[in-house]
Design an enzyme around this catalytic site. Structure first.
Site, PDB file in Angstrom:
ATOM      1  N   HIS A  36       0.828  -1.213   0.000  1.00 22.19           N
ATOM      2  CA  HIS A  36       0.000   0.000   0.000  1.00 22.19           C
ATOM      3  C   HIS A  36       0.859   1.260   0.000  1.00 22.19           C
ATOM      4  CE1 HIS A  36      -3.959  -1.898   0.209  1.00 22.19           C
ATOM      5  NE2 HIS A  36      -3.360  -2.839   0.909  1.00 22.19           N
ATOM      6  N   SER A  69     -11.749 -18.916 -22.201  1.00 21.11           N
ATOM      7  CA  SER A  69     -10.970 -19.119 -20.985  1.00 21.11           C
ATOM      8  C   SER A  69     -10.967 -20.603 -20.663  1.00 21.11           C
ATOM      9  CB  SER A  69     -11.641 -18.332 -19.851  1.00 21.11           C
ATOM     10  OG  SER A  69     -11.464 -18.996 -18.627  1.00 21.11           O
ATOM     11  N   GLY A 123      -7.764 -14.584  -7.105  1.00 22.39           N
ATOM     12  CA  GLY A 123      -8.183 -13.999  -5.821  1.00 22.39           C
ATOM     13  C   GLY A 123      -7.231 -14.335  -4.685  1.00 22.39           C
ATOM     14  N   GLY A 125      -4.334 -12.758  -4.085  1.00 25.21           N
ATOM     15  CA  GLY A 125      -3.439 -11.643  -3.783  1.00 25.21           C
ATOM     16  C   GLY A 125      -2.121 -11.754  -4.533  1.00 25.21           C
ATOM     17  N   LEU A 126      -2.126 -12.491  -5.651  1.00 22.10           N
ATOM     18  CA  LEU A 126      -0.883 -12.739  -6.386  1.00 22.10           C
ATOM     19  C   LEU A 126      -0.949 -12.173  -7.811  1.00 22.10           C
ATOM     20  CD1 LEU A 126      -0.409 -16.401  -5.081  1.00 22.10           C
ATOM     21  CD2 LEU A 126       0.805 -14.349  -4.289  1.00 22.10           C
ATOM     22  N   SER A 127      -1.849 -11.207  -7.972  1.00 25.64           N
ATOM     23  CA  SER A 127      -1.941 -10.461  -9.235  1.00 25.64           C
ATOM     24  C   SER A 127      -2.302 -11.299 -10.446  1.00 25.64           C
ATOM     25  CB  SER A 127      -0.632  -9.710  -9.522  1.00 25.64           C
ATOM     26  OG  SER A 127      -0.486  -8.696  -8.599  1.00 25.64           O
ATOM     27  N   ASP A 173       1.715  -3.989  -9.722  1.00 23.25           N
ATOM     28  CA  ASP A 173       1.444  -5.344 -10.224  1.00 23.25           C
ATOM     29  C   ASP A 173       1.710  -5.454 -11.728  1.00 23.25           C
ATOM     30  OD1 ASP A 173       0.581  -5.490  -7.646  1.00 23.25           O
ATOM     31  OD2 ASP A 173      -1.551  -5.623  -8.131  1.00 23.25           O
ATOM     32  N   TYR A 223     -10.175  -0.858  -0.532  1.00 21.99           N
ATOM     33  CA  TYR A 223      -8.964  -0.347  -1.192  1.00 21.99           C
ATOM     34  C   TYR A 223      -9.143   1.139  -1.528  1.00 21.99           C
ATOM     35  CZ  TYR A 223      -4.933  -0.363  -4.359  1.00 21.99           C
ATOM     36  OH  TYR A 223      -3.718  -0.095  -4.969  1.00 21.99           O
TER      37      TYR A 223
HETATM   38  C1  GLA Z   1      -3.027  -4.343  -5.007  1.00 23.42           C
HETATM   39  C2  GLA Z   1      -2.819  -3.218  -6.024  1.00 23.42           C
HETATM   40  C3  GLA Z   1      -1.387  -2.703  -5.985  1.00 23.42           C
HETATM   41  C4  GLA Z   1      -0.958  -2.351  -4.571  1.00 23.42           C
HETATM   42  C5  GLA Z   1      -1.296  -3.500  -3.616  1.00 23.42           C
HETATM   43  C6  GLA Z   1      -1.016  -3.148  -2.183  1.00 23.42           C
HETATM   44  O1  GLA Z   1      -2.265  -5.455  -5.377  1.00 23.42           O
HETATM   45  O2  GLA Z   1      -3.112  -3.673  -7.327  1.00 23.42           O
HETATM   46  O3  GLA Z   1      -1.255  -1.587  -6.847  1.00 23.42           O
HETATM   47  O4  GLA Z   1      -1.534  -1.150  -4.148  1.00 23.42           O
HETATM   48  O5  GLA Z   1      -2.641  -3.904  -3.719  1.00 23.42           O
HETATM   49  O6  GLA Z   1       0.343  -2.951  -1.988  1.00 23.42           O
END
Ligand code: GLA
Length: 391
Positions: A36, A69, A123, A125-127, A173, A223
């Site tokens: 963040h 997909s 989902g 948290g790994l983009s 990300d 967020y």
């Molecule tokens: C998500 C957002 C990023 C970043 C993180 C927190 O992954 O896409 O840009 O802000 O949260 O660090």
């Protein structure tokens, strides 16, 4: 999914023809520290995973994009010259946003028939979404025989996330997915996008990603709320210190001076960002000095700050970090990504990885009523075009 399986699936969706496939892939990421901070002009320290979103495609001669997909039944279909913002299926928001961003830059006019598959946990948290955006951009560029500067590509994908997925994310990300170097984590200054690739000594440290399997669905509103709180903090502090443009410019003594004028929650949010920036720089230095103990402490401190000051952890992530802290050879652990679920990342020596997995299998279900999934990762490469030509 293997390439052979993907080809079979492609043929079942779109029919066979003899041209070779275009193929690209873009990795997910784990952020080692600097959470963040990106939308506060701060520092982040992510590395790419060795897990990717892969897209196989055949270029078309018209402007239609048909995208299937591997996990969703519906084929998304749209025209590059008439992209609509809100259109089902929901997941097609990413490629539609990306297509619009590239079209407005005059880069694409021809569409594709394409199939996307991913082994980045969704989902988690790994983009997974950034990897989908970056892969979508690359496949459209390749089909149009175009190239794009990678920084520009990351920012086009960020635009898609803001305007089509509705998440006002920072740049981290998409940037790491597009620009990572194998074997390295990236210390990125999100103010001017200068970066340093820092080698990770794989003989001495390894990283275990543990997915809490709590999906971070709440994240969008929360967020946006955090971003607004940071903005409010900046406005208050700038009354005393007019040169302050972002929390990046603020020190703890400056924050303390504004404390009385600030909502206590906003104060804590700002404190997290300020201390996290400092930790991130120190962490990169500790890794370079091979001071694993210090680096690990900074990871734990980051987690505590995200939990107590920034308010983005959850009991399941806290439980995973607590378990990690009891395992021999684990130097540090913290939640990674936006929070409210998703994953933790733990850093330790080789022997500790199995021990941590065993400890989690034993203790996490008891503590949370859930099963976690985990994998060891090294630092992977950034997005790649694997097959660029159909001739
Ligand atoms: C998500 C957002 C990023 C970043 C993180 C927190 O992954 O896409 O840009 O802000 O949260 O660090």
């Amino acid at each position: 999914m293997s390439q052979t399986e993907m080809k079979k699936l492609f043929e079942s969706k779109f029919g066979a023809d003899s041209r070779p496939y275009l193929e690209v892939r873009a990795p997910g990421r784990v952020n080692l520290i600097g959470e963040h901070t990106d939308y506060n002009d701060g520092f982040v320290f992510p590395m790419a995973l060795t897990r990717h979103t892969t897209i196989l495609a055949k270029a078309r001669t018209d402007a239609t994009v048909r995208l299937a997909s591997a996990i969703e039944p519906q084929i998304a279909e749209f025209k590059i010259d008439a992209v609509v913002k809100k259109e089902p299926p929901k997941w097609s928001a990413y490629p539609r946003g990306v297509a619009e961003a590239l079209r407005t830059r005059g880069l694409i006019s021809v569409g594709v028939d394409a199939l996307a598959a991913t082994d980045v946990p969704l989902g988690g948290g790994l983009s997974s979404s950034a990897s989908f955006e970056v892969a979508s951009a690359l496949i459209l560029l390749v089909a149009n025989h175009k190239q794009m500067d990678k920084v520009e590509l990351a920012s086009a994908c960020q635009w898609a996330e803001h305007h089509y997925a509705g998440v006002p994310c920072g740049i981290m990300d998409q940037f790491i997915s597009a620009m990572a170097e194998e074997g390295h984590a990236m210390l990125l200054d999100c103010r001017d996008l200068t970066r340093r690739q820092i080698p990770l000594d794989n003989a001495q440290i390894q990283f275990l990603i543990v997915n809490s399997n709590v999906k971070h669905e709440l994240v969008q509103g929360e967020y946006t709320g955090r971003r607004n709180q940071c903005q409010r903090a900046v406005e208050t502090i700038a009354r005393h210190f007019p040169l302050v443009k972002a929390l990046r410019d603020v020190t703890i003594p400056m924050l303390d001076e504004s404390r009385m004028q600030m909502d206590p929650v906003v104060f804590r949010r700002a404190r997290h960002v300020i201390t996290e920036n400092k930790r991130t720089l120190e962490y990169a230095a500790a890794l370079e000095a091979k001071d694993w103990g210090r680096a690990g402490q900074l990871m734990y401190a980051s987690h505590v700050s995200l939990r107590d000051d920034y308010g983005v952890s959850c009991p399941e992530l806290d439980a995973l970090v607590e378990i990690a802290a009891t395992v021999d050879g684990i130097y540090g652990a913290r939640m990674t990504g936006g929070g409210f679920g998703g994953s933790i990342v733990a850093m330790g020596n080789h022997q500790s990885m199995k021990a941590l997995q065993a400890a989690i299998d034993l203790q996490y279900p008891e503590k949370s009523g859930r099963q976690a999934t985990s994998f060891v990762t090294t630092a992977g490469a950034g997005a790649q075009v694997l097959q660029a030509s159909q001739i």
